[in-house]
Design an enzyme around this catalytic site. Structure first.
Site, PDB file in Angstrom:
ATOM      1  N   GLU A  91      10.714  12.839  36.763  1.00 46.32           N
ATOM      2  CA  GLU A  91      11.287  12.796  38.107  1.00 46.32           C
ATOM      3  C   GLU A  91      11.001  11.457  38.773  1.00 46.32           C
ATOM      4  O   GLU A  91       9.988  10.833  38.508  1.00 46.32           O
ATOM      5  CB  GLU A  91      10.684  13.934  38.947  1.00 46.32           C
ATOM      6  CG  GLU A  91      11.025  15.299  38.346  1.00 46.32           C
ATOM      7  CD  GLU A  91      10.524  16.490  39.167  1.00 46.32           C
ATOM      8  OE1 GLU A  91      11.258  17.477  39.238  1.00 46.32           O
ATOM      9  OE2 GLU A  91       9.414  16.429  39.716  1.00 46.32           O
ATOM     10  N   CYS A 104       9.872   5.747  44.146  1.00 47.72           N
ATOM     11  CA  CYS A 104       8.618   6.180  43.537  1.00 47.72           C
ATOM     12  C   CYS A 104       8.922   6.517  42.074  1.00 47.72           C
ATOM     13  O   CYS A 104       9.695   7.438  41.786  1.00 47.72           O
ATOM     14  CB  CYS A 104       8.135   7.412  44.304  1.00 47.72           C
ATOM     15  SG  CYS A 104       6.660   8.162  43.650  1.00 47.72           S
ATOM     16  N   CYS A 111       0.626  13.921  32.598  1.00 46.56           N
ATOM     17  CA  CYS A 111      -0.517  13.079  32.953  1.00 46.56           C
ATOM     18  C   CYS A 111      -1.769  13.670  32.337  1.00 46.56           C
ATOM     19  O   CYS A 111      -1.882  14.886  32.208  1.00 46.56           O
ATOM     20  CB  CYS A 111      -0.682  13.015  34.470  1.00 46.56           C
ATOM     21  SG  CYS A 111      -1.936  11.828  35.010  1.00 46.56           S
ATOM     22  N   CYS A 115      -6.406  15.781  37.566  1.00 47.55           N
ATOM     23  CA  CYS A 115      -6.829  15.948  38.968  1.00 47.55           C
ATOM     24  C   CYS A 115      -6.530  17.369  39.434  1.00 47.55           C
ATOM     25  O   CYS A 115      -5.423  17.882  39.230  1.00 47.55           O
ATOM     26  CB  CYS A 115      -6.127  14.929  39.863  1.00 47.55           C
ATOM     27  SG  CYS A 115      -6.501  13.215  39.433  1.00 47.55           S
ATOM     28  N   CYS A 118      -3.357  18.243  41.765  1.00 45.10           N
ATOM     29  CA  CYS A 118      -2.047  17.646  41.455  1.00 45.10           C
ATOM     30  C   CYS A 118      -1.267  18.507  40.472  1.00 45.10           C
ATOM     31  O   CYS A 118      -1.786  18.928  39.440  1.00 45.10           O
ATOM     32  CB  CYS A 118      -2.262  16.243  40.878  1.00 45.10           C
ATOM     33  SG  CYS A 118      -0.728  15.403  40.480  1.00 45.10           S
ATOM     34  N   GLU A 164      -0.300   8.316  35.051  1.00 46.46           N
ATOM     35  CA  GLU A 164      -1.292   7.321  35.475  1.00 46.46           C
ATOM     36  C   GLU A 164      -0.831   5.977  34.908  1.00 46.46           C
ATOM     37  O   GLU A 164      -0.938   5.727  33.702  1.00 46.46           O
ATOM     38  CB  GLU A 164      -2.671   7.723  34.926  1.00 46.46           C
ATOM     39  CG  GLU A 164      -3.723   6.648  34.993  1.00 46.46           C
ATOM     40  CD  GLU A 164      -3.914   6.004  36.368  1.00 46.46           C
ATOM     41  OE1 GLU A 164      -3.959   6.732  37.385  1.00 46.46           O
ATOM     42  OE2 GLU A 164      -4.001   4.767  36.426  1.00 46.46           O
ATOM     43  N   ASN A 293      -0.622  18.478  50.070  1.00 48.87           N
ATOM     44  CA  ASN A 293       0.662  19.178  49.988  1.00 48.87           C
ATOM     45  C   ASN A 293       0.470  20.451  49.183  1.00 48.87           C
ATOM     46  O   ASN A 293       0.259  20.396  47.980  1.00 48.87           O
ATOM     47  CB  ASN A 293       1.711  18.300  49.314  1.00 48.87           C
ATOM     48  CG  ASN A 293       2.043  17.077  50.143  1.00 48.87           C
ATOM     49  OD1 ASN A 293       2.180  17.173  51.368  1.00 48.87           O
ATOM     50  ND2 ASN A 293       2.134  15.919  49.523  1.00 48.87           N
ATOM     51  N   CYS A 336       3.977  13.864  47.372  1.00 45.42           N
ATOM     52  CA  CYS A 336       2.879  13.434  46.487  1.00 45.42           C
ATOM     53  C   CYS A 336       2.279  14.610  45.748  1.00 45.42           C
ATOM     54  O   CYS A 336       1.931  15.615  46.341  1.00 45.42           O
ATOM     55  CB  CYS A 336       1.764  12.783  47.290  1.00 45.42           C
ATOM     56  SG  CYS A 336       2.287  11.376  48.231  1.00 45.42           S
TER      57      CYS A 336
HETATM   58  N1  SAH Z   1      -2.062   8.592  38.798  1.00 50.00           N
HETATM   59  C1  SAH Z   1      -1.809   7.685  39.902  1.00 50.00           C
HETATM   60  C2  SAH Z   1      -0.377   7.784  40.364  1.00 50.00           C
HETATM   61  C3  SAH Z   1      -0.005   9.087  41.051  1.00 50.00           C
HETATM   62  S1  SAH Z   1       0.177   8.693  42.711  1.00 50.00           S
HETATM   63  C4  SAH Z   1      -2.818   7.932  40.996  1.00 50.00           C
HETATM   64  O1  SAH Z   1      -3.614   8.854  40.862  1.00 50.00           O
HETATM   65  O2  SAH Z   1      -2.864   7.157  41.950  1.00 50.00           O
HETATM   66  C5  SAH Z   1       0.328  10.183  43.478  1.00 50.00           C
HETATM   67  C6  SAH Z   1      -0.570  10.246  44.711  1.00 50.00           C
HETATM   68  O3  SAH Z   1      -0.426  11.573  45.255  1.00 50.00           O
HETATM   69  C7  SAH Z   1      -2.034  10.088  44.343  1.00 50.00           C
HETATM   70  O4  SAH Z   1      -2.763   9.446  45.348  1.00 50.00           O
HETATM   71  C8  SAH Z   1      -2.443  11.536  44.209  1.00 50.00           C
HETATM   72  O5  SAH Z   1      -3.806  11.692  44.266  1.00 50.00           O
HETATM   73  C9  SAH Z   1      -1.690  12.167  45.354  1.00 50.00           C
HETATM   74  N2  SAH Z   1      -1.546  13.620  45.231  1.00 50.00           N
HETATM   75  C10 SAH Z   1      -1.592  14.355  44.111  1.00 50.00           C
HETATM   76  N3  SAH Z   1      -1.453  15.660  44.384  1.00 50.00           N
HETATM   77  C11 SAH Z   1      -1.307  15.766  45.718  1.00 50.00           C
HETATM   78  C12 SAH Z   1      -1.102  16.843  46.607  1.00 50.00           C
HETATM   79  N4  SAH Z   1      -1.000  18.093  46.168  1.00 50.00           N
HETATM   80  N5  SAH Z   1      -1.001  16.582  47.918  1.00 50.00           N
HETATM   81  C13 SAH Z   1      -1.074  15.302  48.366  1.00 50.00           C
HETATM   82  N6  SAH Z   1      -1.249  14.256  47.574  1.00 50.00           N
HETATM   83  C14 SAH Z   1      -1.367  14.460  46.261  1.00 50.00           C
END
Ligand code: SAH
Length: 362
Positions: A91, A104, A111, A115, A118, A164, A293, A336
């Site tokens: 996506e 984006c 991934c 985390c 996520c 990542e 989120n 995000c």
């Molecule tokens: N792997 C990279 C790129 C992903 S960026 C990184 O970790 O930076 C996506 C961003 O959204 C990251 O800062 C991640 O931590 C954040 N994110 C992931 N899940 C989320 C959620 N449920 N609500 C808000 N932000 C989230």
């Protein structure tokens, strides 16, 4: 097998074209067509002789992933599902801003960082994206904007989609070089943002190889809480991460973005803000707070607005530039951490569940 020309730098394309017995300026023409002009086929390249176009199309492919789904949210945020050749679906999200668009992009299928908050992490890791698959996302977005007669430019690219980026380092750097080339897409390096969970050795490498804007997903300045939330990077201690941020080159005096998700009752209290402040003191950064989120599959909650505001105020009062991210595209799961891996099955799109990740793969 044909080479997908979208994965080549201008120098590489030039070498290929010279090897075909053509003049180097032809490479520059082709390169401009496939980048700035987002051409889909050699037929579009009207300033090239017909014979040459035919010859090139035998050697190079300009194939793009297939757009299989487009969803637009109330706020104009548009999410695209792209089908790759192996049946995987990634996506990308196009976000309208006041005077430009931001795209984006995804860097991996799934991934491996794991985390806890996520959705992408839940479906596991499948593979890295090829350079041409990363670049294709930009081409598709540009074509879509052109078709709709949008006058605002696509100005910013953020590597904040699935995956990542620093774990797909070689293809990331190749993509950044292509995106920043003045003879091609011509994105300012300041407007190319690499967001990382904090793979410290690769932050050092990027600083040396091809620095752009950097965003670090911190989420906690407490080592054990961070290890729990972001198990994929626990081998890189916060003190090392801090050093790498401190040393990272700043394009046009920019600041490193620190992304910090606010998870209710987990990392949103004053004691957490205080730890964060101590970590950030002395760094040239701006903090972007992201109220979590929510998603039914994830066990966390979003803090109340007052708590978000108190967290922000704590940092602002101590001189740390801090903004709160207004999540866009929430109702279409484009915000995000809401992008997830799917595999195209014969009759329907199927979400890959954490358990079934490998069994549904085609
Ligand atoms: N792997 C990279 C790129 C992903 S960026 C990184 O970790 O930076 C996506 C961003 O959204 C990251 O800062 C991640 O931590 C954040 N994110 C992931 N899940 C989320 C959620 N449920 N609500 C808000 N932000 C989230």
């Amino acid at each position: 097998m044909k080479v997908n020309a979208r994965g080549l730098t201008l120098d590489e394309l030039t070498n290929h074209i010279i090897a075909l017995g053509e003049k180097p300026y032809r490479a520059r023409q082709v390169y401009h067509w496939i980048t700035a002009k987002a051409a889909q086929s050699f037929d579009e390249m009207t300033d090239l002789p017909k014979g040459l176009r035919a010859k090139l199309s035998e050697v190079f492919s300009l194939e793009l992933p297939e757009v299989i789904e487009i969803q637009t949210a109330q706020d104009g945020t548009t999410k695209f599902a792209l089908l790759l050749k192996d049946g995987e679906v990634i996506e990308m999200v196009l976000i309208p801003e006041r005077d430009h668009f931001t795209l984006c992009v995804s860097s991996q299928v799934g991934c491996s960082m794991g985390c806890k908050f996520c959705l992408t992490a839940r479906s596991g890791f499948k593979r890295n994206l090829e350079t041409w698959e990363i670049i294709s996302q930009v081409v598709l977005a540009k074509r879509w904007l052109k078709e709709r007669g949008e006058s605002l430019p696509l100005r910013n690219i953020v590597f904040m989609g699935m995956g990542e980026p620093l774990a797909n380092y070689t293809n990331l750097v190749q993509s950044l070089k292509i995106l920043a080339d003045h003879e091609g897409f011509n994105f300012s390096r300041k407007r190319l943002t690499v967001s990382t969970a904090g793979i410290v050795p690769k932050i050092w490498a990027l600083a040396k190889d091809f620095p752009t804007a950097l965003a670090v997903s911190l989420h906690s300045a407490d080592q054990s809480l961070r290890d729990y939330l972001m198990p994929g990077v626990k081998q890189y201690p916060l003190s090392d991460l801090r050093e790498s941020i401190k040393a990272f080159p700043r394009i046009k005096n920019g600041r490193t973005t620190i992304e910090y998700i606010l998870l209710k009752d987990i990392n949103d209290g004053e004691e957490h803000a205080e730890k964060l402040y101590r970590f950030l003191k002395g760094l040239k950064v701006k903090v972007n707070l992201i109220p979590f989120n929510p998603h039914p599959e994830l066990p966390f909650k979003r803090p109340e607005p007052e708590r978000v505001e108190a967290f922000q105020r704590y940092l602002l009062n101590r001189g740390i530039l801090t903004t709160v991210r207004k999540s866009k595209g929430l109702e279409i799961s484009a915000a995000c951490g809401q992008l997830r891996r799917r595999v195209l099955s014969p009759n329907s799109f199927q979400a890959v569940s954490a358990e079934g990740a490998s069994s549904i793969c085609v």
